[in-house]
Design a protein around this motif. Structure first.
Motif, mmCIF file in Angstrom:
data_model
loop_
_atom_site.group_PDB
_atom_site.id
_atom_site.type_symbol
_atom_site.label_atom_id
_atom_site.label_comp_id
_atom_site.label_asym_id
_atom_site.label_seq_id
_atom_site.Cartn_x
_atom_site.Cartn_y
_atom_site.Cartn_z
ATOM 1 N N CYS A 72 0.830 -1.221 0.142
ATOM 2 C CA CYS A 72 0.142 0.122 -0.036
ATOM 3 C C CYS A 72 0.873 1.245 0.055
ATOM 4 N N THR A 73 2.087 1.202 0.477
ATOM 5 C CA THR A 73 3.027 2.198 0.536
ATOM 6 C C THR A 73 3.219 2.793 -1.069
ATOM 7 N N GLN A 74 3.712 1.448 -1.619
ATOM 8 C CA GLN A 74 3.926 1.673 -3.113
ATOM 9 C C GLN A 74 2.927 1.898 -4.051
ATOM 10 N N ALA A 75 1.644 1.549 -3.489
ATOM 11 C CA ALA A 75 0.412 2.113 -4.339
ATOM 12 C C ALA A 75 0.128 3.393 -4.034
ATOM 13 N N ALA A 76 0.497 4.140 -2.851
ATOM 14 C CA ALA A 76 0.372 5.447 -2.853
ATOM 15 C C ALA A 76 1.220 6.341 -3.317
ATOM 16 N N ILE A 77 2.487 5.629 -3.380
ATOM 17 C CA ILE A 77 3.508 6.598 -4.358
ATOM 18 C C ILE A 77 3.244 6.502 -6.013
ATOM 19 N N ASP A 78 2.643 5.258 -6.199
ATOM 20 C CA ASP A 78 2.506 5.185 -7.830
ATOM 21 C C ASP A 78 1.062 5.869 -8.137
ATOM 22 N N TYR A 79 0.160 6.086 -6.990
ATOM 23 C CA TYR A 79 -1.061 6.690 -7.415
ATOM 24 C C TYR A 79 -0.892 8.228 -7.514
ATOM 25 N N LEU A 80 0.321 8.633 -6.762
ATOM 26 C CA LEU A 80 0.485 10.106 -6.548
ATOM 27 C C LEU A 80 1.572 10.632 -7.560
ATOM 28 N N ASP A 81 2.038 9.587 -8.223
ATOM 29 C CA ASP A 81 3.189 9.808 -9.129
ATOM 30 C C ASP A 81 4.365 10.345 -8.545
ATOM 31 N N GLY A 82 4.756 9.452 -7.394
ATOM 32 C CA GLY A 82 6.224 10.000 -6.733
ATOM 33 C C GLY A 82 5.999 9.987 -5.303
ATOM 34 N N GLU A 83 7.140 9.750 -4.840
ATOM 35 C CA GLU A 83 7.333 9.509 -3.098
ATOM 36 C C GLU A 83 7.254 11.212 -2.646
ATOM 37 N N GLU A 84 7.734 11.772 -3.533
ATOM 38 C CA GLU A 84 7.790 13.233 -2.859
ATOM 39 C C GLU A 84 6.442 13.896 -2.960
ATOM 40 N N ASN A 85 5.482 13.493 -3.930
ATOM 41 C CA ASN A 85 4.127 14.119 -3.802
ATOM 42 C C ASN A 85 3.359 13.498 -2.696
ATOM 43 N N LEU A 86 3.505 12.217 -2.451
ATOM 44 C CA LEU A 86 3.085 11.556 -1.230
ATOM 45 C C LEU A 86 3.434 12.311 0.121
ATOM 46 N N TYR A 87 4.706 12.534 0.040
ATOM 47 C CA TYR A 87 5.284 13.598 1.239
ATOM 48 C C TYR A 87 4.632 14.831 1.451
ATOM 49 N N GLN A 88 4.641 15.424 0.327
ATOM 50 C CA GLN A 88 4.092 16.864 0.413
ATOM 51 C C GLN A 88 2.534 16.815 0.844
ATOM 52 N N SER A 89 1.903 15.638 0.396
ATOM 53 C CA SER A 89 0.106 15.501 0.756
ATOM 54 C C SER A 89 -0.024 15.498 2.167
ATOM 55 N N THR A 90 0.984 15.120 2.871
ATOM 56 C CA THR A 90 1.151 14.965 4.299
ATOM 57 C C THR A 90 -0.027 13.437 4.747
ATOM 58 N N LEU A 91 -0.609 12.924 3.573
ATOM 59 C CA LEU A 91 -1.498 11.806 3.970
ATOM 60 C C LEU A 91 -0.687 10.410 4.142
ATOM 61 N N GLN A 92 -1.057 9.457 4.603
ATOM 62 C CA GLN A 92 -0.556 8.228 4.913
ATOM 63 C C GLN A 92 -1.043 6.918 4.213
ATOM 64 N N PRO A 93 -0.484 6.107 3.990
ATOM 65 C CA PRO A 93 -1.073 4.838 3.461
ATOM 66 C C PRO A 93 -2.260 4.160 4.379
ATOM 67 N N TYR A 94 -3.031 3.550 3.929
ATOM 68 C CA TYR A 94 -4.113 3.082 5.036
ATOM 69 C C TYR A 94 -4.723 1.706 4.184
ATOM 70 N N TRP A 95 -4.811 0.569 4.941
ATOM 71 C CA TRP A 95 -5.524 -0.528 4.277
ATOM 72 C C TRP A 95 -6.284 -1.260 5.330
ATOM 73 N N GLY A 96 -7.124 -1.961 4.709
ATOM 74 C CA GLY A 96 -8.108 -2.958 5.492
ATOM 75 C C GLY A 96 -7.515 -4.602 5.618
ATOM 76 N N THR A 97 -7.914 -5.313 6.148
ATOM 77 C CA THR A 97 -7.652 -6.690 6.384
ATOM 78 C C THR A 97 -8.840 -7.624 6.302
ATOM 79 N N LEU A 98 -8.768 -8.727 6.187
ATOM 80 C CA LEU A 98 -9.750 -9.808 6.174
ATOM 81 C C LEU A 98 -9.800 -10.763 7.330
#
Length: 262
Positions: free
Chosen positions: A175-201
């Protein structure tokens, strides 16, 4: 009022809104309740009939694969009012997938062969209410999660039910990699101040046929809960509000070094 009309038979392989698991003839039950001049059961009685007459045959029909908190629900369908008045007492039992308002959705494929997990699509935003129920909303509205990906845990854990800890270990990286890919880069994730989140089964969901979970973005508020988000993180920090405020300014960092090529 619980009535359904305009029936058309369809293949379960194609689009449909209801999959029949059993037929029950209510005329074989006490005539005082379902006799020729009896009124149609109200919604409360229909819910009771679902538990009394539909639950067991539907579970058998599904081969025991039913996630009680998954995308499908067990439901009865009574004859149309005109048919009931004419003496038809056939009740259909089956499964359907509904939206937050209870309106049946189009689904494709036999339910027993489907992943039963409830998942949002990447780019969709989700509001979490006080009962922890999830509903899709426009990303411009208050929401708590922005979906970045869907992860098929069945491909990761093909043998047996994975523990929550095993799921967490895999999803933290995925999910960390998914967030980076979704926002087109780790720097964009950092600047958003958002964090990865996921559910479990949980075990019941896994045994019941669910295999997928969402990766999302979120922000923790001052009370340790979900902050209200407005806008999509994909549009950049200028288009995002967190509890009504722009994302906090992030301190500059040294550029991340590329991973060495083995």
């Amino acid at each position: 009022d619980g009535t359904v009309s305009n029936f058309q038979q369809a293949s379960c392989e194609g689009e449909h809104r209801f999959e029949v698991s059993a037929r029950e003839n209510l005329a074989t039950y006490p005539s005082s309740e379902f006799g020729r001049n009896a009124p149609m059961p109200d919604l409360t009685r229909q819910a009771q009939l679902r538990e009394e007459l539909c639950q067991s045959p539907t579970l058998r029909y599904l081969g025991g694969r039913f996630d009680p908190v998954g995308r499908y629900s067990i439901a009865p369908i009574l004859p149309p009012a005109e048919a009931w008045a004419a003496g038809d007492r056939t009740m259909l039992c089956g499964v359907q997938s509904t939206d937050a308002s209870g309106v049946p959705l189009l689904t494709t494929g036999a339910a027993a062969e489907q992943d039963q997990a409830v998942v949002a699509q990447p780019g969709e935003c989700v509001f979490v209410d006080d009962s922890r129920s999830l509903r899709l909303v426009d990303c411009a509205e208050n929401h708590h999660l922005e979906t970045t990906s869907i992860v098929d845990l069945g491909a990761v854990f093909p043998e047996g039910t994975p523990s929550v800890e095993d799921q967490d270990r895999h999803l933290q990286e995925a999910c960390t990699q998914a967030a980076i890919d979704y926002l087109d880069g780790e720097e964009n994730l950092y600047q958003s101040t958002l964090q990865p989140y996921w559910g479990t089964l949980g075990q019941a969901s896994w045994i019941g046929g669910s295999r997928s979970v969402n990766c999302s973005l979120f922000h923790v508020n001052a009370d340790g809960g979900f902050a209200n988000l407005n806008g999509t993180a994909r549009a950049g920090r200028e288009a995002l509000l967190i509890d009504g405020q722009p994302p906090a300014e992030q301190p500059p960092r040294n550029p991340l070094r590329e991973q060495p090529v083995p």
